[in-house]
Enzyme design. Structure first.
Site, PDB file in Angstrom:
ATOM      1  N   SER A 135      -1.668   4.464  -9.893  1.00 20.09           N
ATOM      2  CA  SER A 135      -2.769   4.768  -8.967  1.00 20.09           C
ATOM      3  C   SER A 135      -3.694   5.782  -9.603  1.00 20.09           C
ATOM      4  O   SER A 135      -3.288   6.547 -10.493  1.00 20.09           O
ATOM      5  CB  SER A 135      -2.189   5.368  -7.681  1.00 20.09           C
ATOM      6  OG  SER A 135      -3.211   5.920  -6.876  1.00 20.09           O
ATOM      7  N   TYR A 192       3.309  10.692  -2.271  1.00 16.22           N
ATOM      8  CA  TYR A 192       2.879   9.407  -2.840  1.00 16.22           C
ATOM      9  C   TYR A 192       2.323   9.634  -4.245  1.00 16.22           C
ATOM     10  O   TYR A 192       2.679   8.920  -5.200  1.00 16.22           O
ATOM     11  CB  TYR A 192       1.819   8.762  -1.937  1.00 16.22           C
ATOM     12  CG  TYR A 192       1.167   7.522  -2.519  1.00 16.22           C
ATOM     13  CD1 TYR A 192       1.812   6.290  -2.454  1.00 16.22           C
ATOM     14  CD2 TYR A 192      -0.085   7.583  -3.129  1.00 16.22           C
ATOM     15  CE1 TYR A 192       1.213   5.148  -2.995  1.00 16.22           C
ATOM     16  CE2 TYR A 192      -0.690   6.457  -3.671  1.00 16.22           C
ATOM     17  CZ  TYR A 192      -0.035   5.244  -3.600  1.00 16.22           C
ATOM     18  OH  TYR A 192      -0.624   4.116  -4.134  1.00 16.22           O
TER      19      TYR A 192
HETATM   20  N1  LIG Z   1      -4.887   0.151  -1.705  1.00 19.18           N
HETATM   21  C1  LIG Z   1      -5.139   1.155  -2.535  1.00 19.18           C
HETATM   22  O1  LIG Z   1      -6.124   1.893  -2.394  1.00 19.18           O
HETATM   23  C2  LIG Z   1      -4.219   1.420  -3.703  1.00 19.18           C
HETATM   24  C3  LIG Z   1      -4.653   2.377  -4.656  1.00 19.18           C
HETATM   25  C4  LIG Z   1      -3.812   2.654  -5.738  1.00 19.18           C
HETATM   26  C5  LIG Z   1      -2.610   1.983  -5.878  1.00 19.18           C
HETATM   27  N2  LIG Z   1      -2.238   1.070  -4.932  1.00 19.18           N
HETATM   28  C6  LIG Z   1      -0.945   0.406  -5.118  1.00 19.18           C
HETATM   29  O2  LIG Z   1      -1.140  -0.987  -5.146  1.00 19.18           O
HETATM   30  C7  LIG Z   1       0.032  -1.659  -4.676  1.00 19.18           C
HETATM   31  C8  LIG Z   1      -0.342  -2.633  -3.578  1.00 19.18           C
HETATM   32  O3  LIG Z   1      -0.904  -1.893  -2.499  1.00 19.18           O
HETATM   33  P1  LIG Z   1      -1.783  -2.555  -1.324  1.00 19.18           P
HETATM   34  O4  LIG Z   1      -2.951  -1.679  -1.140  1.00 19.18           O
HETATM   35  O5  LIG Z   1      -1.972  -3.997  -1.556  1.00 19.18           O
HETATM   36  O6  LIG Z   1      -0.811  -2.282  -0.102  1.00 19.18           O
HETATM   37  P2  LIG Z   1      -0.410  -3.211   1.151  1.00 19.18           P
HETATM   38  O7  LIG Z   1      -1.568  -3.999   1.583  1.00 19.18           O
HETATM   39  O8  LIG Z   1       0.245  -2.263   2.093  1.00 19.18           O
HETATM   40  O9  LIG Z   1       0.672  -4.192   0.509  1.00 19.18           O
HETATM   41  C9  LIG Z   1       1.873  -3.714   0.008  1.00 19.18           C
HETATM   42  C10 LIG Z   1       2.805  -4.904  -0.153  1.00 19.18           C
HETATM   43  O10 LIG Z   1       4.065  -4.423  -0.642  1.00 19.18           O
HETATM   44  C11 LIG Z   1       5.105  -5.032   0.106  1.00 19.18           C
HETATM   45  N3  LIG Z   1       6.252  -4.136   0.123  1.00 19.18           N
HETATM   46  C12 LIG Z   1       6.321  -2.867   0.586  1.00 19.18           C
HETATM   47  N4  LIG Z   1       7.556  -2.382   0.449  1.00 19.18           N
HETATM   48  C13 LIG Z   1       8.292  -3.364  -0.146  1.00 19.18           C
HETATM   49  C14 LIG Z   1       9.639  -3.472  -0.541  1.00 19.18           C
HETATM   50  N5  LIG Z   1      10.510  -2.464  -0.331  1.00 19.18           N
HETATM   51  N6  LIG Z   1      10.048  -4.617  -1.130  1.00 19.18           N
HETATM   52  C15 LIG Z   1       9.193  -5.646  -1.332  1.00 19.18           C
HETATM   53  N7  LIG Z   1       7.910  -5.621  -0.946  1.00 19.18           N
HETATM   54  C16 LIG Z   1       7.460  -4.477  -0.363  1.00 19.18           C
HETATM   55  C17 LIG Z   1       4.525  -5.269   1.504  1.00 19.18           C
HETATM   56  O11 LIG Z   1       5.112  -6.389   2.148  1.00 19.18           O
HETATM   57  P3  LIG Z   1       6.321  -6.277   3.205  1.00 19.18           P
HETATM   58  O12 LIG Z   1       5.964  -5.210   4.179  1.00 19.18           O
HETATM   59  O13 LIG Z   1       6.422  -7.654   3.752  1.00 19.18           O
HETATM   60  O14 LIG Z   1       7.525  -5.928   2.390  1.00 19.18           O
HETATM   61  C18 LIG Z   1       3.070  -5.611   1.162  1.00 19.18           C
HETATM   62  O15 LIG Z   1       2.915  -7.005   0.957  1.00 19.18           O
HETATM   63  C19 LIG Z   1       0.985  -0.542  -4.216  1.00 19.18           C
HETATM   64  O16 LIG Z   1       1.901  -0.252  -5.233  1.00 19.18           O
HETATM   65  C20 LIG Z   1       0.056   0.636  -4.002  1.00 19.18           C
HETATM   66  O17 LIG Z   1       0.719   1.864  -4.104  1.00 19.18           O
HETATM   67  C21 LIG Z   1      -3.003   0.773  -3.864  1.00 19.18           C
END
Ligand SMILES: NC(=O)c1ccc[n+]([C@@H]2O[C@H](COP(=O)([O-])OP(=O)(O)OC[C@H]3O[C@@H](n4cnc5c(N)ncnc54)[C@H](OP(=O)(O)O)[C@@H]3O)[C@@H](O)[C@H]2O)c1
Length: 255
Positions: A140, A153
């Site tokens: 991130s 986080y």
């Molecule tokens: N959005 C941002 O601004 C941002 C910025 C920097 C980094 N990131 C990183 O990018 C990645 C994706 O984030 P996102 O924004 O797409 O978040 P999101 O929309 O909340 O999606 C996260 C996904 O991870 C799955 N998940 C969570 N815990 C899990 C577990 N224990 N086992 C398997 N699947 C799991 C969730 O599905 P279920 O609930 O069905 O398990 C969901 O599909 C993450 O690593 C996040 O930290 C995001």
């Protein structure tokens, strides 16, 4: 590296960045397997993208991940392991040292950090056996500079970033063929950031940058503001801290 014809496993592929990645990797000619904890979410993704293979699996559950490995092996294995699953628990208004923060911190480390190491450990020999393979770890912009609103986080993503850099170097020294990519997204418009009013890029923009980086073997893929923040944090760390944590959020932390 080439994507066409490769098989990729995307953890947390049922929504957000993971689902957009599934869509774009399919369009690039890859075979795509996605995981997540929520079966209904996975089925909705399959309805949208019928070529997807969906497997319910929780990255922090050992039994689940071993079953995932066996299932993937029976399907012919993978060339790319894309560790995307992640969680974040904003600490706004919670203070910094209390039971709630501790509970969230353990959950974040279990999923964002240990979950990645668990899957890498299971899949590394399979990846080493392929002609051209890769691990993609999602850190991130907050692995560069911590956010007052998301201290634990940020720490989980810095831990993952350090691990990723060492994993890449270790594999390089050992002379393997596994490439290790680190994706550093800025704020992206997904469920995770729904409560935030910051400037956001779309998952589509982020994944385009990821795929372009992979094709060029650009192992550290900083996207949007993460590029700028990287340089500012190197030369002007205080300025970088203030950019991530503008004074206007101090008032809400006191509430
Ligand atoms: N959005 C941002 O601004 C941002 C910025 C920097 C980094 N990131 C990183 O990018 C990645 C994706 O984030 P996102 O924004 O797409 O978040 P999101 O929309 O909340 O999606 C996260 C996904 O991870 C799955 N998940 C969570 N815990 C899990 C577990 N224990 N086992 C398997 N699947 C799991 C969730 O599905 P279920 O609930 O069905 O398990 C969901 O599909 C993450 O690593 C996040 O930290 C995001």
């Amino acid at each position: 590296m080439n994507i066409k014809g490769k098989t990729i496993l995307i953890t947390g592929g049922g929504s957000g960045i993971g689902l957009e990645s599934a869509k774009q990797f399919l369009a690039e000619g890859a075979n795509v397997i996605i995981t997540g904890r929520n079966q209904a979410k996975l089925e909705a993704a399959k309805k949208l993208l019928p070529l997807l293979i969906i497997i319910k699996s929780d990255v922090e559950n050992e039994e689940d991940t071993v079953a995932l490995f066996d299932k993937v092996a029976s399907l012919g294995g993978i060339d790319i392991l894309y560790n995307n699953a992640g969680v974040g628990s904003p600490a706004l208004n919670l203070g910094i040292a209390n039971e709630e923060i501790l509970k969230n911190a353990i959950n974040e480390m279990n999923i964002n950090y240990f979950g990645v190491i668990r899957l890498n450990t299971l899949f590394i020999d399979m990846l080493k056996s392929r002609k051209e393979s890769a691990i993609i770890n999602t850190t991130s912009i907050l692995s560069l500079v911590p956010a007052l609103e998301e201290p634990t986080y940020s720490a989980s993503k810095t831990a993952l970033s350090f691990y990723t850099r060492v994993l890449r170097k270790n594999l390089e020294i050992l002379g393997g063929t596994v490439k290790v990519f680190e994706l550093l997204p800025p704020v992206v418009a997904t469920e995770m950031t729904a409560q935030r009013n910051d400037k956001k890029i779309t998952p589509e923009q982020l994944v385009k940058a990821l795929i372009s980086g992979i094709k060029k073997d650009q192992f550290t893929i900083r996207v949007g503001d993460a590029k700028l923040l990287y340089f500012v944090s190197r030369f002007f760390p205080n300025l970088a801290f203030n950019l991530v944590n503008p004074k206007k959020i101090y008032a809400s932390l006191k509430q």
